[in-house]
Enzyme design. Structure first.
Site, short mmCIF file in Angstrom:
data_model
loop_
_atom_site.label_atom_id
_atom_site.label_comp_id
_atom_site.label_asym_id
_atom_site.label_seq_id
_atom_site.Cartn_x
_atom_site.Cartn_y
_atom_site.Cartn_z
N ARG A 26 -2.65 2.48 19.76
CA ARG A 26 -2.53 1.03 19.60
C ARG A 26 -2.91 0.30 20.90
NH1 ARG A 26 -0.49 -0.26 14.72
NH2 ARG A 26 0.94 -1.98 15.13
N ASP B 104 -4.73 -1.95 11.94
CA ASP B 104 -5.20 -3.05 11.09
C ASP B 104 -4.35 -4.30 11.35
OD1 ASP B 104 -3.47 -2.47 7.93
OD2 ASP B 104 -2.98 -1.76 9.94
N ASP B 105 -3.10 -4.07 11.66
CA ASP B 105 -2.21 -5.20 11.92
C ASP B 105 -2.52 -5.87 13.26
OD1 ASP B 105 0.71 -3.02 12.46
OD2 ASP B 105 -1.34 -2.89 13.18
N GLN C 222 0.86 -1.18 0.00
CA GLN C 222 0.00 0.00 0.00
C GLN C 222 0.90 1.24 0.00
OE1 GLN C 222 -3.93 0.22 1.76
NE2 GLN C 222 -2.98 1.22 3.52
N ARG D 155 -5.57 -2.08 2.17
CA ARG D 155 -4.66 -3.16 1.79
C ARG D 155 -5.17 -4.53 2.22
NH1 ARG D 155 0.67 -2.37 5.74
NH2 ARG D 155 -0.43 -2.37 7.75
N ASP E 288 5.40 0.71 2.47
CA ASP E 288 6.07 1.33 1.32
C ASP E 288 7.32 2.11 1.69
OD1 ASP E 288 4.04 4.34 0.72
OD2 ASP E 288 4.79 3.45 2.56
N ASP E 289 7.82 1.89 2.89
CA ASP E 289 9.09 2.53 3.27
C ASP E 289 10.09 1.50 3.81
OD1 ASP E 289 8.02 3.90 6.51
OD2 ASP E 289 7.96 1.89 5.66
N ASN F 278 -8.48 7.34 1.06
CA ASN F 278 -7.16 7.02 1.60
C ASN F 278 -7.31 6.33 2.95
OD1 ASN F 278 -4.52 6.90 2.50
ND2 ASN F 278 -4.37 9.09 2.95
N ASN G 41 -3.20 4.55 -2.63
CA ASN G 41 -3.98 5.41 -1.74
C ASN G 41 -3.87 6.90 -2.07
OD1 ASN G 41 -5.26 3.49 -0.22
ND2 ASN G 41 -4.22 3.92 1.70
#
Lengths: 340, 340
Positions: B302, B253-254, B71, B134, B160-161, B129, B100
């Site tokens: 979190r 989400d994780d 993503q 994902r 993406d990093d 966004n 996104n």
């Protein structure tokens, strides 16, 4: 508890009788409790040979404890030093010492005189000094639960010159519980195929069987490993040629066990746990005896054994693995901090 | 192959006819082989948009390959740098880029003009966004085999990093194949219970939930991990409150995926593979955008999510593990040599 039937009496009389009755019952119970406390067995058991008393962990699930099997020959000083260490490992249920010192008395008196000990230790006197004595299906391994069901347990097998730290053992035992059909231990080895079809046995100095991307192992040696006690029963049922090979070489019992496990599971026979603190004490013995692996022919014998076993089993069942397991954050969390 | 029926003719005549016949057959086969070789498809495909041509690995078992889902938001320069790296990872089947950058054109023209590429890359344009974009069950994940059976595959999900070396990924994929129902990845995290019953989320700085013997983790983050693509379908079926929580926080989400996997397996949701070479490239972007985890409230959010999820699922399904997996003998065998 007996149930007493109360006659239907008028209320107040009933009340007083009830009060008197319950007081008597309470007093009797206190007296009985006092008597039981006085009768509790005395911990000191120095008159009992072999310490066959069952330890308090009997109710513990059979998968939650293990039996240490340690074979010993000509290094009783190391054995006793190691027993002092291993007898205190968490989750240890019992120790079986396989006494290969034929004709020599077991150190039972001395052992008992230095009791009490945390767990029972049984000395199994052997009639011949054979390597595969330690792979007998010892009756002491069987535990029956309250319903008289047979419960198999884990075996920790240790050479009599190897010290593995309590942390390593506690962790490796927890790993074995997650891989109960494999040999979970601290010493990985491999076999290599050569173009001629003849196999060679070795360690990390030997070429990678893969493509240069890390190393591979296909065996975990049983001289410092956990495995399911059922494999001892399996081993006894192996072809006579396997037993003969081990007797002929006085070697290779561990290679044979890896063949057995690999055939049984279709997976790699072992799971390697990287030890933090493992020590070879053979230099510390007063006996001057330094172990079979110093014989000139030791490694060649083991290659010989690999090829013989492939003949006996008509195939090579060993499988490669490159999984190396360590304990997350031990000794400290530096071992897993990302450098991101 | 057709079977020819031979008439019963006298021996010598039969012999000559057979010889002639077999010669003709051989010549015909050689001509056919030559023709087929000439007809093999040309590798250059620069005129085909989106490279939807199926790669040669179609016959490969579905467990032997994976799809990368990445993503991306506001870091197209990093995305393209990473795509050049990830497109060449062994066993990669396809790449799905979850775009996104709402309202911004996908870099399809540029991508195609720089082809050919080793695998197909699909850009999925999103209308909002959202963090959980994902976790859609993308149709591109489904592969049908020759018998039109649906085959699920592994997903590699990467932020993406984040750059993870090819060696690390190849190894972690082989580990996932041995633990296909768990999240196998490079970033472990934990939750802690407190006496009040309120949970906290954290990393190694947080106290051990155990007894001081090493560290524990109870989650493996999906921003650098392999998991079974079936879990994406499962995720879509989770209670609406879970989706709402992720939309509300644009986070977690994780954590939600770890809850899902733990509930599904009854085991620890993740298996941690220690990375040799993992790099965070966020400092390298020209966009100035530095990722959600820099927000002040990120960690508190979190912890909030952990407690909300426990409410939604009416219990804490996460389980602790201390298994850390490394690649035996990589980069070199010093990593497993015994110091005995």
């Amino acid at each position: 508890m007996r149930y007493f039937h109360f006659c239907k009496l008028p209320g107040r009389v009933m009340g007083i009788r009830l009060l008197r009755f319950t007081s008597v019952v309470i007093i009797v119970l206190l007296l009985v409790a006092g008597a039981l406390t006085a009768l509790l067995p005395n911990i000191k058991d120095d008159k009992m040979p072999n310490l066959r008393r069952e330890p308090k962990t009997q109710s513990q699930s059979a998968l939650d404890s293990f039996t240490l099997i340690m074979q010993t020959y000509n290094r009783t000083d190391l054995l006793l030093k190691l027993l002092n260490h291993y007898q205190a490992i968490p989750h240890l249920h019992k120790v079986i010492v396989v006494w290969n010192n034929v004709g020599e008395k077991i150190p039972e008196e001395m052992w008992n005189s230095l009791g009490p000990h945390p767990v029972p230790v049984v000395f199994k006197v052997q009639t011949v000094n054979h390597m595969r004595n330690r792979l007998q299906n010892f009756p002491e391994l069987e535990t029956k639960d309250l319903a008289l069901h047979m419960i198999s347990k884990a075996v920790l097998m240790m050479d009599d010159d190897t010290l593995v730290s309590a942390h390593d053992l506690a962790f490796a035992f927890s790993v074995w519980q997650q891989f109960p059909e494999q040999i979970v231990g601290f010493v990985p080895r491999k076999h290599i195929s050569t173009p001629s079809g003849v196999y060679t046995y070795g360690s990390f100095e030997l070429q990678n069987p893969g493509f240069g991307n890390g190393d591979l192992y296909s065996m975990v040696l049983i001289g410092a490993a956990f495995f399911h006690s059922g494999y001892l029963e399996d081993f006894q049922k192996q072809p006579e040629a396997v037993h003969a090979l081990i007797d002929e070489t006085q070697n290779c019992d561990d290679i044979a066990m890896n063949f057995l496990v690999a055939k049984n599971t279709g997976k790699s026979s072992g799971v390697f746990v990287k030890p933090v603190d493992i020590r070879n004490l053979e230099k510390d013995t007063n006996s001057g005896y330094s172990g079979m692996w110093h014989r000139a022919e030791h490694l060649l014998q083991r290659s010989y054994c690999v090829n013989k076993l492939v003949n006996i089993y008509d195939g090579m069942p060993l499988k490669y693995s490159n999984i190396m397991i360590s304990q997350f954050g031990f000794p400290n969390y530096a071992n897993h901090k990302n450098k991101m």
